[in-house]
Design a protein around this motif. Structure first.
Motif, mmCIF file in Angstrom:
data_model
loop_
_atom_site.group_PDB
_atom_site.id
_atom_site.type_symbol
_atom_site.label_atom_id
_atom_site.label_comp_id
_atom_site.label_asym_id
_atom_site.label_seq_id
_atom_site.Cartn_x
_atom_site.Cartn_y
_atom_site.Cartn_z
ATOM 1 N N TRP A 230 0.804 -1.217 0.000
ATOM 2 C CA TRP A 230 0.000 0.000 0.000
ATOM 3 C C TRP A 230 0.840 1.271 0.000
ATOM 4 O O TRP A 230 0.539 2.238 0.698
ATOM 5 N N ILE A 231 1.930 1.258 -0.743
ATOM 6 C CA ILE A 231 2.773 2.448 -0.856
ATOM 7 C C ILE A 231 2.354 3.270 -2.072
ATOM 8 O O ILE A 231 1.717 2.757 -2.995
ATOM 9 N N GLU A 232 2.725 4.525 -2.062
ATOM 10 C CA GLU A 232 2.462 5.406 -3.197
ATOM 11 C C GLU A 232 3.687 5.605 -4.072
ATOM 12 O O GLU A 232 3.573 5.965 -5.239
ATOM 13 N N SER A 233 4.876 5.397 -3.492
ATOM 14 C CA SER A 233 6.106 5.535 -4.268
ATOM 15 C C SER A 233 7.250 4.838 -3.545
ATOM 16 O O SER A 233 7.120 4.450 -2.372
ATOM 17 N N HIS A 234 8.362 4.717 -4.247
ATOM 18 C CA HIS A 234 9.553 4.128 -3.621
ATOM 19 C C HIS A 234 10.116 5.023 -2.534
ATOM 20 O O HIS A 234 10.908 4.569 -1.711
ATOM 21 N N GLU A 235 9.703 6.282 -2.489
ATOM 22 C CA GLU A 235 10.144 7.182 -1.423
ATOM 23 C C GLU A 235 9.737 6.643 -0.055
ATOM 24 O O GLU A 235 10.487 6.769 0.918
ATOM 25 N N GLU A 236 8.572 6.019 0.037
ATOM 26 C CA GLU A 236 8.119 5.463 1.311
ATOM 27 C C GLU A 236 9.022 4.319 1.769
ATOM 28 O O GLU A 236 9.257 4.144 2.967
ATOM 29 N N PHE A 391 -0.466 -11.519 -9.334
ATOM 30 C CA PHE A 391 -0.879 -10.169 -9.692
ATOM 31 C C PHE A 391 -2.216 -10.136 -10.450
ATOM 32 O O PHE A 391 -2.635 -9.086 -10.922
ATOM 33 N N LYS A 392 -2.874 -11.271 -10.514
ATOM 34 C CA LYS A 392 -4.128 -11.356 -11.271
ATOM 35 C C LYS A 392 -5.370 -11.129 -10.407
ATOM 36 O O LYS A 392 -6.473 -10.962 -10.928
ATOM 37 N N TYR A 393 -5.194 -11.111 -9.066
ATOM 38 C CA TYR A 393 -6.370 -11.102 -8.193
ATOM 39 C C TYR A 393 -6.260 -10.035 -7.103
ATOM 40 O O TYR A 393 -6.447 -10.307 -5.919
ATOM 41 N N GLY A 394 -5.933 -8.832 -7.497
ATOM 42 C CA GLY A 394 -5.965 -7.718 -6.561
ATOM 43 C C GLY A 394 -4.722 -7.537 -5.715
ATOM 44 O O GLY A 394 -4.822 -7.403 -4.496
ATOM 45 N N CYS A 395 -3.563 -7.530 -6.317
ATOM 46 C CA CYS A 395 -2.319 -7.307 -5.572
ATOM 47 C C CYS A 395 -2.136 -5.817 -5.291
ATOM 48 O O CYS A 395 -2.283 -4.978 -6.180
ATOM 49 N N PRO A 396 -1.812 -5.434 -4.057
ATOM 50 C CA PRO A 396 -1.671 -4.006 -3.738
ATOM 51 C C PRO A 396 -0.359 -3.430 -4.260
ATOM 52 O O PRO A 396 0.603 -4.169 -4.497
ATOM 53 N N PRO A 397 -0.274 -2.118 -4.421
ATOM 54 C CA PRO A 397 1.025 -1.483 -4.714
ATOM 55 C C PRO A 397 1.996 -1.785 -3.579
ATOM 56 O O PRO A 397 1.621 -1.736 -2.399
ATOM 57 N N HIS A 398 3.227 -2.078 -3.923
ATOM 58 C CA HIS A 398 4.175 -2.452 -2.874
ATOM 59 C C HIS A 398 5.606 -2.213 -3.341
ATOM 60 O O HIS A 398 5.868 -1.996 -4.529
ATOM 61 N N GLY A 399 6.524 -2.276 -2.387
ATOM 62 C CA GLY A 399 7.941 -2.115 -2.686
ATOM 63 C C GLY A 399 8.785 -2.599 -1.527
ATOM 64 O O GLY A 399 8.268 -2.857 -0.430
ATOM 65 N N GLY A 400 10.070 -2.728 -1.762
ATOM 66 C CA GLY A 400 10.943 -3.216 -0.699
ATOM 67 C C GLY A 400 12.404 -3.114 -1.069
ATOM 68 O O GLY A 400 12.775 -2.491 -2.070
ATOM 69 N N PHE A 401 13.224 -3.738 -0.256
ATOM 70 C CA PHE A 401 14.671 -3.696 -0.461
ATOM 71 C C PHE A 401 15.295 -4.972 0.078
ATOM 72 O O PHE A 401 14.661 -5.734 0.815
ATOM 73 N N GLY A 402 16.560 -5.200 -0.286
ATOM 74 C CA GLY A 402 17.301 -6.346 0.207
ATOM 75 C C GLY A 402 18.793 -6.095 0.130
ATOM 76 O O GLY A 402 19.250 -5.246 -0.643
ATOM 77 N N PHE A 403 19.543 -6.828 0.948
ATOM 78 C CA PHE A 403 21.006 -6.695 0.929
ATOM 79 C C PHE A 403 21.645 -7.870 1.641
ATOM 80 O O PHE A 403 20.980 -8.651 2.325
#
Length: 433
Positions: A230-236, A391-403
């Motif tokens: 439920w993010i609006e951009s990668h800034e979050e 992604f076919k059945y209502g996937c929310p906007p999202h983002g993340g990171f890894g290292f």
């Protein structure tokens, strides 16, 4: 008698204690014998008067460095002793395991030789501290995640197809067919978003068949991953990561800062937030002025990362910098692209002390666009259909990171090679011990 740790001896003056540990050094003089004992909490001196304790004297005469022993004795103050201003007057000594007198490594042994005898190398206090820091770092990460409502997942490491690309995969036989070791939990993090978990994290092993021999690469490492719905951009995502890292480093400074300063001569720096953000286009302009031009559709090279970090530290007084808006040509197909410019992705790398630490982005959550971007990258859709179905059945906007956890530890503690901060390193030429 209950065991006493060396670190607790200052609370045991004039008491009889039992210490278990290794022999660091031995000095056998005419009348007195001196031992330096070491456990995982520190070192202390033990003494024996040959005339008063002949049984212990005989054992000490045949002791070797790195032998495992048990010492029972009285703790007495001695201001002339550099180790805590105390010593243990030996009452009894038991040799639990006598070490071979010819140790296979010493302080002058090269790193590759030390890795051959890693269990001995890890006995050094400067190496043992790495893993105390690692334990605290992971604890602080988890605590912050839990405070922010995250769920921990454990994704599978055996996969029927590539996790991100067909390159750098380890293939193995699996009941009459082939399976692959996971390069990343990326697809499974995103599946958790489709499952409604909202916020997830994972700390676990990943495997990459990378033939590189650099100081920053390995074929098996511990990956730290996080994903947010439920993010609006990668800034979050960046805003979360910088607060999270600030909390982790502050915890390390409070809990282990003095030990790190004493052992490594380093001050743990807690960064100010927000971290500076520099778009890739601007970063390349800066690097061009600094004499390190990078082609438009290429990623930053190691020298570029180093120069950019130096520039940011001087200009902003911060060792961290987010480089944002990478070209789609150098990012995976699942990175979301800007509506106004399909060649740019809503992505970022976090650089610290001259190296890339983390990579992240807002993900493309719309099925039709994801299919299109995968096809543009020339990917065969069949092997990743299970992923695409999310992604076919209502996937929310999202983002993340890894290292990689080892890279964080290397940068934090001032080491020059991930091999030195990895419990047992795996590389192209190393599968043992």
């Amino acid at each position: 008698m209950k065991r006493t740790f060396v670190a607790d001896l200052t609370n045991k003056f004039n008491e009889t204690v039992k210490i278990n540990g290794w022999i660091q050094t031995i000095r056998d003089q005419k009348k007195m014998q001196f031992l330096v004992l070491r456990d995982h909490t520190g070192m202390a001196q033990a003494i024996n008067d040959k005339g008063q304790n002949e049984a212990a004297a005989q054992l000490i005469a045949n002791l070797t460095p790195e032998s495992a022993v048990e010492v029972v004795g009285k703790v007495v103050a001695n201001a002339s002793v550099k180790l805590k201003g105390l010593e243990i007057v030996i009452e009894s000594l038991q040799v639990l395991n006598l070490s071979d007198p010819q140790l296979p490594i010493d302080d002058n042994t090269a790193l590759d030789g030390r890795l051959n005898w890693r269990f001995l190398d890890l006995r050094k206090p400067q190496n043992g501290l790495v893993f105390k820091v690692q334990t605290l770092v992971e604890h602080a990460m988890r605590k912050f995640w839990q405070q922010e409502g995250f769920i921990e997942i454990h994704s599978p490491k055996l996969m029927g197809s590539a996790s991100e690309s067909g390159a750098e995969l380890f293939r193995l036989e699996y009941f009459g067919k082939f399976a692959y070791l996971a390069q990343s939990p990326q697809f499974y993090k995103q599946m958790a978003m489709a499952a409604g978990f909202d916020r997830v994290f994972e700390i676990g092993p990943v495997f990459r068949a990378n033939p590189s021999f650099t100081v920053r690469h390995d074929t098996e490492f511990t990956s730290v991953d996080s994903e947010i719905s439920w993010i609006e951009s990668h800034e979050e995502v960046m805003a979360f990561e910088e607060r999270w890292l600030q909390y982790v480093l502050k915890t390390v400074k409070i809990e282990l800062g003095e030990q790190i300063k004493e052992i490594y001569g380093l001050e743990v720096m807690v960064p100010e937030v927000p971290f500076p953000r520099i778009a890739m286009k601007e970063a390349k302009e800066i690097l061009r002025e600094l004499g390190n031009p990078i082609p438009e559709d290429e990623d930053l090279n190691p020298e570029g990362e180093r120069l950019l970090c130096e520039y940011v530290t001087k200009k902003y007084g911060n060792e961290f910098v987010f480089v944002t808006d990478y070209p789609s040509s150098v990012r995976p197909f699942y990175h979301m692209r800007y509506e106004h410019d399909n060649k740019l992705t809503k992505s970022f790398d976090l650089l610290w002390r001259g190296l890339e630490l983390t990579s992240g982005a807002q993900r493309e959550h719309r099925y039709d666009i994801l299919i299109k971007q995968a096809q543009e990258k020339g990917l065969n859709l069949e092997p990743i259909q299970d992923y695409l179905n999310c992604f076919k059945y209502g996937c929310p906007p999202h983002g993340g990171f890894g290292f990689g956890l080892s890279r964080l530890l290397m940068l934090l503690l001032g080491f020059k090679n991930v091999r030195e901060v990895t419990y047992l390193y795996r590389g192209p030429h190393r599968l043992t011990p």
